[in-house]
Design a protein around this motif. Sequence first.
Motif, PDB file in Angstrom:
ATOM      1  N   GLY A  56     -17.035 -17.869 -15.448  1.00 38.76           N
ATOM      2  CA  GLY A  56     -16.784 -17.561 -13.901  1.00 38.76           C
ATOM      3  C   GLY A  56     -17.871 -18.098 -13.062  1.00 38.76           C
ATOM      4  O   GLY A  56     -18.275 -17.521 -11.750  1.00 38.76           O
ATOM      5  N   LYS A  57     -18.496 -19.101 -13.463  1.00 35.06           N
ATOM      6  CA  LYS A  57     -19.677 -19.617 -12.562  1.00 35.06           C
ATOM      7  C   LYS A  57     -18.998 -20.224 -11.247  1.00 35.06           C
ATOM      8  O   LYS A  57     -19.606 -19.928 -10.277  1.00 35.06           O
ATOM      9  CB  LYS A  57     -20.265 -20.805 -13.409  1.00 35.06           C
ATOM     10  N   SER A  58     -17.981 -21.063 -11.538  1.00 37.00           N
ATOM     11  CA  SER A  58     -17.362 -21.525 -10.120  1.00 37.00           C
ATOM     12  C   SER A  58     -17.034 -20.726  -9.248  1.00 37.00           C
ATOM     13  O   SER A  58     -16.852 -20.723  -8.008  1.00 37.00           O
ATOM     14  CB  SER A  58     -16.368 -22.667 -10.543  1.00 37.00           C
ATOM     15  N   THR A  59     -16.296 -19.718  -9.743  1.00 40.52           N
ATOM     16  CA  THR A  59     -15.501 -18.447  -9.187  1.00 40.52           C
ATOM     17  C   THR A  59     -16.638 -17.788  -8.111  1.00 40.52           C
ATOM     18  O   THR A  59     -16.526 -17.535  -7.342  1.00 40.52           O
ATOM     19  CB  THR A  59     -14.817 -17.482 -10.224  1.00 40.52           C
ATOM     20  N   LEU A  60     -17.804 -17.659  -9.052  1.00 40.82           N
ATOM     21  CA  LEU A  60     -19.189 -16.958  -8.395  1.00 40.82           C
ATOM     22  C   LEU A  60     -19.684 -17.860  -7.435  1.00 40.82           C
ATOM     23  O   LEU A  60     -19.800 -17.424  -6.175  1.00 40.82           O
ATOM     24  CB  LEU A  60     -20.093 -16.829  -9.437  1.00 40.82           C
ATOM     25  N   GLU A  76     -11.769 -25.482 -19.710  1.00 44.97           N
ATOM     26  CA  GLU A  76     -13.238 -26.065 -19.324  1.00 44.97           C
ATOM     27  C   GLU A  76     -13.035 -27.001 -18.124  1.00 44.97           C
ATOM     28  O   GLU A  76     -12.237 -27.661 -18.158  1.00 44.97           O
ATOM     29  CB  GLU A  76     -13.667 -26.778 -20.489  1.00 44.97           C
ATOM     30  N   THR A  77     -13.732 -26.522 -16.887  1.00 45.44           N
ATOM     31  CA  THR A  77     -13.107 -27.142 -15.500  1.00 45.44           C
ATOM     32  C   THR A  77     -14.331 -27.899 -15.006  1.00 45.44           C
ATOM     33  O   THR A  77     -14.044 -29.130 -14.959  1.00 45.44           O
ATOM     34  CB  THR A  77     -12.900 -26.047 -14.630  1.00 45.44           C
ATOM     35  N   THR A  78     -15.450 -27.383 -14.772  1.00 50.18           N
ATOM     36  CA  THR A  78     -16.478 -28.252 -13.898  1.00 50.18           C
ATOM     37  C   THR A  78     -17.291 -29.138 -14.870  1.00 50.18           C
ATOM     38  O   THR A  78     -17.678 -28.723 -15.847  1.00 50.18           O
ATOM     39  CB  THR A  78     -17.800 -27.221 -13.724  1.00 50.18           C
ATOM     40  N   SER A  79     -17.222 -30.347 -14.535  1.00 52.93           N
ATOM     41  CA  SER A  79     -17.707 -31.431 -15.506  1.00 52.93           C
ATOM     42  C   SER A  79     -19.060 -32.269 -15.025  1.00 52.93           C
ATOM     43  O   SER A  79     -19.591 -32.869 -15.545  1.00 52.93           O
ATOM     44  CB  SER A  79     -16.469 -32.328 -16.087  1.00 52.93           C
ATOM     45  N   ALA A 213     -16.570  -8.342 -15.260  1.00 54.41           N
ATOM     46  CA  ALA A 213     -16.782  -6.957 -15.254  1.00 54.41           C
ATOM     47  C   ALA A 213     -15.557  -6.440 -15.286  1.00 54.41           C
ATOM     48  O   ALA A 213     -15.336  -5.263 -16.021  1.00 54.41           O
ATOM     49  CB  ALA A 213     -17.809  -6.635 -14.484  1.00 54.41           C
ATOM     50  N   ASP A 214     -14.542  -6.854 -14.572  1.00 52.48           N
ATOM     51  CA  ASP A 214     -13.296  -6.157 -14.396  1.00 52.48           C
ATOM     52  C   ASP A 214     -12.354  -6.164 -15.669  1.00 52.48           C
ATOM     53  O   ASP A 214     -11.431  -5.462 -15.698  1.00 52.48           O
ATOM     54  CB  ASP A 214     -12.436  -6.665 -13.157  1.00 52.48           C
ATOM     55  N   ASN A 215     -12.896  -6.937 -16.465  1.00 51.64           N
ATOM     56  CA  ASN A 215     -12.062  -7.247 -17.858  1.00 51.64           C
ATOM     57  C   ASN A 215     -13.141  -6.842 -18.991  1.00 51.64           C
ATOM     58  O   ASN A 215     -12.701  -7.435 -20.342  1.00 51.64           O
ATOM     59  CB  ASN A 215     -11.837  -8.725 -17.756  1.00 51.64           C
ATOM     60  N   SER A 251     -18.121  -9.023 -11.151  1.00 52.37           N
ATOM     61  CA  SER A 251     -16.650  -9.613 -11.239  1.00 52.37           C
ATOM     62  C   SER A 251     -16.475 -10.850 -10.236  1.00 52.37           C
ATOM     63  O   SER A 251     -16.262 -10.379  -9.022  1.00 52.37           O
ATOM     64  CB  SER A 251     -15.643  -8.505 -11.133  1.00 52.37           C
ATOM     65  N   ALA A 252     -16.650 -11.952 -10.886  1.00 51.67           N
ATOM     66  CA  ALA A 252     -16.645 -12.998  -9.800  1.00 51.67           C
ATOM     67  C   ALA A 252     -15.259 -13.304  -9.315  1.00 51.67           C
ATOM     68  O   ALA A 252     -15.157 -13.456  -8.124  1.00 51.67           O
ATOM     69  CB  ALA A 252     -17.087 -14.410 -10.395  1.00 51.67           C
ATOM     70  N   LEU A 253     -14.263 -12.683 -10.056  1.00 49.60           N
ATOM     71  CA  LEU A 253     -12.841 -12.760  -9.448  1.00 49.60           C
ATOM     72  C   LEU A 253     -12.762 -12.090  -8.112  1.00 49.60           C
ATOM     73  O   LEU A 253     -12.131 -12.248  -7.209  1.00 49.60           O
ATOM     74  CB  LEU A 253     -11.834 -12.266 -10.671  1.00 49.60           C
TER      75      LEU A 253
HETATM   76  N1  LIG Z   1     -10.690 -11.188 -14.433  1.00 47.51           N
HETATM   77  C1  LIG Z   1     -11.661 -12.229 -14.411  1.00 47.51           C
HETATM   78  N2  LIG Z   1     -11.372 -13.176 -14.373  1.00 47.51           N
HETATM   79  C2  LIG Z   1     -12.286 -14.197 -13.893  1.00 47.51           C
HETATM   80  C3  LIG Z   1     -13.773 -13.795 -13.324  1.00 47.51           C
HETATM   81  N3  LIG Z   1     -14.315 -15.043 -13.241  1.00 47.51           N
HETATM   82  C4  LIG Z   1     -13.545 -15.946 -13.412  1.00 47.51           C
HETATM   83  N4  LIG Z   1     -12.555 -15.763 -13.940  1.00 47.51           N
HETATM   84  C5  LIG Z   1     -11.453 -16.666 -14.532  1.00 47.51           C
HETATM   85  O1  LIG Z   1     -11.906 -17.339 -15.517  1.00 47.51           O
HETATM   86  C6  LIG Z   1     -11.430 -18.511 -15.466  1.00 47.51           C
HETATM   87  C7  LIG Z   1     -12.890 -19.288 -15.431  1.00 47.51           C
HETATM   88  O2  LIG Z   1     -13.450 -19.421 -14.357  1.00 47.51           O
HETATM   89  P1  LIG Z   1     -14.341 -20.523 -13.645  1.00 47.51           P
HETATM   90  O3  LIG Z   1     -15.202 -19.882 -12.591  1.00 47.51           O
HETATM   91  O4  LIG Z   1     -13.470 -21.750 -13.716  1.00 47.51           O
HETATM   92  O5  LIG Z   1     -15.466 -20.380 -14.891  1.00 47.51           O
HETATM   93  P2  LIG Z   1     -16.522 -21.443 -15.038  1.00 47.51           P
HETATM   94  O6  LIG Z   1     -17.481 -20.903 -15.734  1.00 47.51           O
HETATM   95  O7  LIG Z   1     -16.865 -22.156 -13.930  1.00 47.51           O
HETATM   96  O8  LIG Z   1     -16.057 -22.470 -16.102  1.00 47.51           O
HETATM   97  P3  LIG Z   1     -16.630 -24.091 -16.585  1.00 47.51           P
HETATM   98  O9  LIG Z   1     -16.683 -24.711 -15.335  1.00 47.51           O
HETATM   99  O10 LIG Z   1     -15.179 -24.562 -17.381  1.00 47.51           O
HETATM  100  O11 LIG Z   1     -17.563 -24.069 -17.431  1.00 47.51           O
HETATM  101  C8  LIG Z   1     -10.603 -18.741 -13.991  1.00 47.51           C
HETATM  102  O12 LIG Z   1      -9.298 -18.635 -14.681  1.00 47.51           O
HETATM  103  C9  LIG Z   1     -10.897 -17.572 -13.326  1.00 47.51           C
HETATM  104  O13 LIG Z   1     -10.093 -17.543 -12.569  1.00 47.51           O
HETATM  105  C10 LIG Z   1     -13.767 -12.293 -13.647  1.00 47.51           C
HETATM  106  O14 LIG Z   1     -14.795 -11.983 -12.937  1.00 47.51           O
HETATM  107  N5  LIG Z   1     -12.840 -11.580 -13.608  1.00 47.51           N
END
Ligand SMILES: Nc1nc2c(ncn2[C@@H]2O[C@H](COP(=O)(O)OP(=O)(O)OP(=O)(O)O)[C@@H](O)[C@H]2O)c(=O)[nH]1
Length: 476
Positions: A56-60, A76-79, A213-215, A251-253
């Motif tokens: 959830g790095k990018s979400t945060l 896997e998203t961020t490259s 955290a929400d999950n 909970s980044a979401l």
């Molecule tokens: N339920 C829930 N889903 C989350 C949370 N944070 C991220 N997600 C979901 O998890 C998935 C991955 O989130 P990203 O933010 O893309 O994760 P990342 O760490 O940037 O991933 P990479 O770039 O691939 O390393 C996405 O579908 C998000 O919506 C969270 O706190 N809670």
Amino acid sequence: MGHIPGGHPKLRSDAEELLMKVESLLGLSAGPAVERLRNALQRPVVIVVAGRVNTGKSTLVNSLISVKLAPTSAQETTSLVCCYAYSAPARAEAVLRSAEVVPIPLGPSGPALEDVSKETVDYLRVYVQAAALQPVTIIDTPGLGSAMTNNSARSESWILGKSDMQDVPDAMLYLVRDNFRPDDADFIARFRAHSGRDRERETAPVIGLVAHADNHAGGAWHNVEPVDTAKADAVKLAGETPQLDAVLPISALLAETVRTGALRERDVRNLRFLTGCDDTRLQFAEYLGPPDGVTTEDFRRLLALVGPYGIRYGREHAGSAAQLMDWLYERSGLAGLEEILQIRVMVPAECARVEEMLSGLTAAARSLAWPPQVRALIESARHAPAFHRLQEESALALLRESAPGHEFIAVLEDLRQPDWRPPASTSAAQWSDSCLQLASRYQAKAGTAKTGAEARAARVIARSFLIRSSEARTSA
Ligand SMILES: Nc1nc2c(ncn2[C@@H]2O[C@H](COP(=O)(O)OP(=O)(O)OP(=O)(O)O)[C@@H](O)[C@H]2O)c(=O)[nH]1
Ligand SMILES: [Mg+2]
């Protein structure tokens, strides 16, 4: 609910004012030297977000910059490493391995490489005019620990490969799903060693985040409350992982939904509508179809915004959009993260910048033979109450190193809060008197201190209280 707060509100402006006074005394001859110091002073605080794939790095990052720009997904998203910084107009550029900088398109869902080959890119820079970004630059990184791609290696070499200390991030937020595995701990240790390579600097703080955290702990439909369990687990992890400055649940979401303004009135109404629905029916709504009265599309949208957790627990808090936003903000963990960022990251980083500026001025005054009145101005500024914050910071660093666990450490940490007040002081006069008593108590402790570091800390604390006492008196 604010954004990432700046450090000490007056510290940088007092420092800028000093540069202006020096400039006005020296006239044009101050030019380049003062300009260099001003640029260094105004450098934003750099925070890197790291952790394994999908944590959830990018979400945060989106929630910290208050705009949904970093692409997120379950794959896997961020490259590529991407720095988000404040500037207008909004734009993006790719910094190539050759050091050449090429503009690239910035769409509503982030930067696009188009015809630039990924292999030639060192990292991306995105500039946005988001108020949240004024004091900071936030860096999103590809997930660590991925054996499938070379993204992981890109992150490692970028974060640990900086040779110029100016480029080393001021702090790292490190996300984990449940536990710090040996390779997480190893990466954190290498980051700390790298950031503290220069003897002048303390190692950069690392804040661990229990992500999703929400999950947590079996998810939203399990019989334990996931966010509360994540909070308790974060406390446990903090105890077990002394190399981290703090561990918090996030909970980044939910944070992203709150910060990017994605929630519409219609979503709030739909969530409220679910209040009377049976839990099991909702848990399997993706298979069974949503309850009558909510369309499949609306239900999917809600799930994407607040997840199953928001649906199960948020229903009770959807009386109004404002009520729901407050609840999401509290549950997301952002409040705790922003507080820690201010105290552990922003204040120390800004102190370090002001300290550098003051030493730079002193050095320039000597090497450029500035007139005595300018030197006197710089010297007296160094000891002025405005810059006493710096003494608090260095006393804290000294004590942490020589006597970790010393009772003065907590006092100095409390004093980092710009709006700190002695407990139980209701009026400004009372506040001023309590500060005066504290000043006298710490002055006495300086006399009986057993070590130099302790005596210095006591003297610094005594002066901090004296300054606060007179500030309180003038505000009365
Ligand atoms: N339920 C829930 N889903 C989350 C949370 N944070 C991220 N997600 C979901 O998890 C998935 C991955 O989130 P990203 O933010 O893309 O994760 P990342 O760490 O940037 O991933 P990479 O770039 O691939 O390393 C996405 O579908 C998000 O919506 C969270 O706190 N809670
Ligand atoms: Mg990502």
